[in-house]
Motif scaffolding. Sequence first.
Motif, PDB file in Angstrom:
ATOM      1  N   ASP A 124       0.891  -1.294   0.171  1.00 29.26           N
ATOM      2  CA  ASP A 124       0.074  -0.019   0.067  1.00 29.26           C
ATOM      3  C   ASP A 124       0.820   1.204   0.071  1.00 29.26           C
ATOM      4  OD1 ASP A 124      -2.520  -1.204  -0.009  1.00 29.26           O
ATOM      5  OD2 ASP A 124      -2.802  -1.093   2.068  1.00 29.26           O
ATOM      6  N   GLU A 202      -4.239 -17.153  -1.840  1.00 29.43           N
ATOM      7  CA  GLU A 202      -4.787 -16.709  -0.526  1.00 29.43           C
ATOM      8  C   GLU A 202      -4.071 -15.713  -0.015  1.00 29.43           C
ATOM      9  OE1 GLU A 202      -5.669 -19.872   1.960  1.00 29.43           O
ATOM     10  OE2 GLU A 202      -7.156 -20.973   0.615  1.00 29.43           O
ATOM     11  N   GLU A 205      -5.677 -11.706  -3.303  1.00 30.62           N
ATOM     12  CA  GLU A 205      -7.162 -12.032  -4.114  1.00 30.62           C
ATOM     13  C   GLU A 205      -7.754 -10.828  -4.664  1.00 30.62           C
ATOM     14  OE1 GLU A 205      -9.474 -14.514  -1.563  1.00 30.62           O
ATOM     15  OE2 GLU A 205      -7.725 -14.766  -0.385  1.00 30.62           O
ATOM     16  N   ALA A 206      -6.725  -9.800  -5.210  1.00 32.11           N
ATOM     17  CA  ALA A 206      -7.157  -8.522  -5.946  1.00 32.11           C
ATOM     18  C   ALA A 206      -8.283  -8.772  -6.925  1.00 32.11           C
ATOM     19  CB  ALA A 206      -6.278  -7.517  -6.245  1.00 32.11           C
ATOM     20  N   ALA A 209     -11.698 -10.800  -5.889  1.00 26.88           N
ATOM     21  CA  ALA A 209     -12.365  -9.923  -5.111  1.00 26.88           C
ATOM     22  C   ALA A 209     -13.071  -8.780  -5.735  1.00 26.88           C
ATOM     23  CB  ALA A 209     -11.487  -9.279  -4.023  1.00 26.88           C
ATOM     24  N   ARG A 218      -9.826  -2.174  -3.104  1.00 27.02           N
ATOM     25  CA  ARG A 218      -8.635  -2.553  -2.210  1.00 27.02           C
ATOM     26  C   ARG A 218      -8.767  -3.710  -1.516  1.00 27.02           C
ATOM     27  NH1 ARG A 218      -4.924   1.281  -2.959  1.00 27.02           N
ATOM     28  NH2 ARG A 218      -3.631   0.754  -1.323  1.00 27.02           N
ATOM     29  N   VAL A 219      -7.743  -4.431  -1.231  1.00 28.86           N
ATOM     30  CA  VAL A 219      -7.949  -5.715  -0.472  1.00 28.86           C
ATOM     31  C   VAL A 219      -6.508  -5.970   0.415  1.00 28.86           C
ATOM     32  CG1 VAL A 219      -9.321  -7.130  -2.414  1.00 28.86           C
ATOM     33  CG2 VAL A 219      -6.948  -7.208  -2.267  1.00 28.86           C
ATOM     34  N   THR A 229       0.957  -9.746  -5.039  1.00 25.37           N
ATOM     35  CA  THR A 229       0.404  -8.988  -4.086  1.00 25.37           C
ATOM     36  C   THR A 229      -0.093  -7.556  -4.421  1.00 25.37           C
ATOM     37  OG1 THR A 229       2.425  -8.355  -2.604  1.00 25.37           O
ATOM     38  CG2 THR A 229       0.941 -10.423  -1.978  1.00 25.37           C
ATOM     39  N   PRO A 231      -2.344  -4.609  -4.087  1.00 21.24           N
ATOM     40  CA  PRO A 231      -3.337  -4.234  -3.429  1.00 21.24           C
ATOM     41  C   PRO A 231      -4.809  -4.034  -4.118  1.00 21.24           C
ATOM     42  CG  PRO A 231      -2.178  -2.133  -3.345  1.00 21.24           C
ATOM     43  CD  PRO A 231      -1.304  -3.359  -3.954  1.00 21.24           C
ATOM     44  N   SER A 232      -4.888  -3.856  -5.411  1.00 18.77           N
ATOM     45  CA  SER A 232      -5.935  -3.628  -5.950  1.00 18.77           C
ATOM     46  C   SER A 232      -5.712  -3.853  -7.498  1.00 18.77           C
ATOM     47  CB  SER A 232      -6.584  -2.204  -6.081  1.00 18.77           C
ATOM     48  OG  SER A 232      -7.424  -2.005  -7.102  1.00 18.77           O
TER      49      SER A 232
END
Length: 319
Positions: A124, A202, A205-206, A209, A218-219, A229, A231-232
């Motif tokens: 992030d 897991e 999972e952007a 989701a 955002r996840v 990874t 975040p979106s």
Amino acid sequence: MIGISDIEAAARHIAGHVVRTPTVPSPGLTALLGVPVTAKLELLQRTGSFKARGATAKLLSLSEAERAAGVVAVSGGNHGIALAVMAAALEVKATVVMPRTASARSIELAEEAGASVRLTEGMDSAFELVLRLRDEGLTLVHPFDDPVVIAGQGTVGLEFAEDAQELTDVIVSIGGGGLIAGVAAALRARRPDVRVWGVETEGAEAMSAALRAGGPLRVPVSSIVTTLTAPSVSQLTYDHVSALVEEVLVVPDREAVQGCLDLADRAKVWTEPAAGCLLPAARQVAARVGDGARLGLVVCGGNATPGDLFGWADRFGLL
């Protein structure tokens, strides 16, 4: 939406700078999964992953002023390595922003290529910093929210379509979605009967989701697979996946690490968990498709050290 003409143009532009990686049947994976498997070996690409394609496409598209300003990118590892190496080859100054969770080897490779590496506490904050640096005048090379980058990644699918024998289903890992967006666009044009499946781990999972929510959001990220990874995802990658991809599967980190061990043992290739997650997803796809399945795997990268992989394997009790 990215069209086949965009991907073909990207292929022409980057041809002298990247590797046309092997597309090979894998007897070992065929025996393991019980269906014919063809692998596109992007881990043999320059910089150890497919990311060299999109980074090169974007760098070659920049104006003189944009090049002179220097480029900046955010990365969990592979995009940063690719930008650092390819920018150095094209004599462009690069800054790479990575979370501290990125592997030490990724940070080292980016620095060795001459990039200025900035570390943040997480993805992030890495995305926040890169946007500030863009606003201060650096030229952003986004890892996935850019049609030029997606077209560059789509050259993977273009080559797969040209070089593979019969396929029914192709499986592609997803971080921010640039690779699968480009591959799906290429395959839809060249192999319209082939289904494309995505796979996430897991805690990364952007895209799945976003598909549930009807758009990017955002996840929280917690997967060990730092190269996945984001975040979106972006609206651009979401639009491609929602239109062109069969389904996005989600697998545990443990199974992604086991996939790396299986790829080393059965396919004789050294991968990272972003590629290892293809195998548990492939088992699901093979079971769903049934008789007649012929799988293609985009083996996206191999930038994990033995220490990294054996550390994860020990953590999950796989050794």
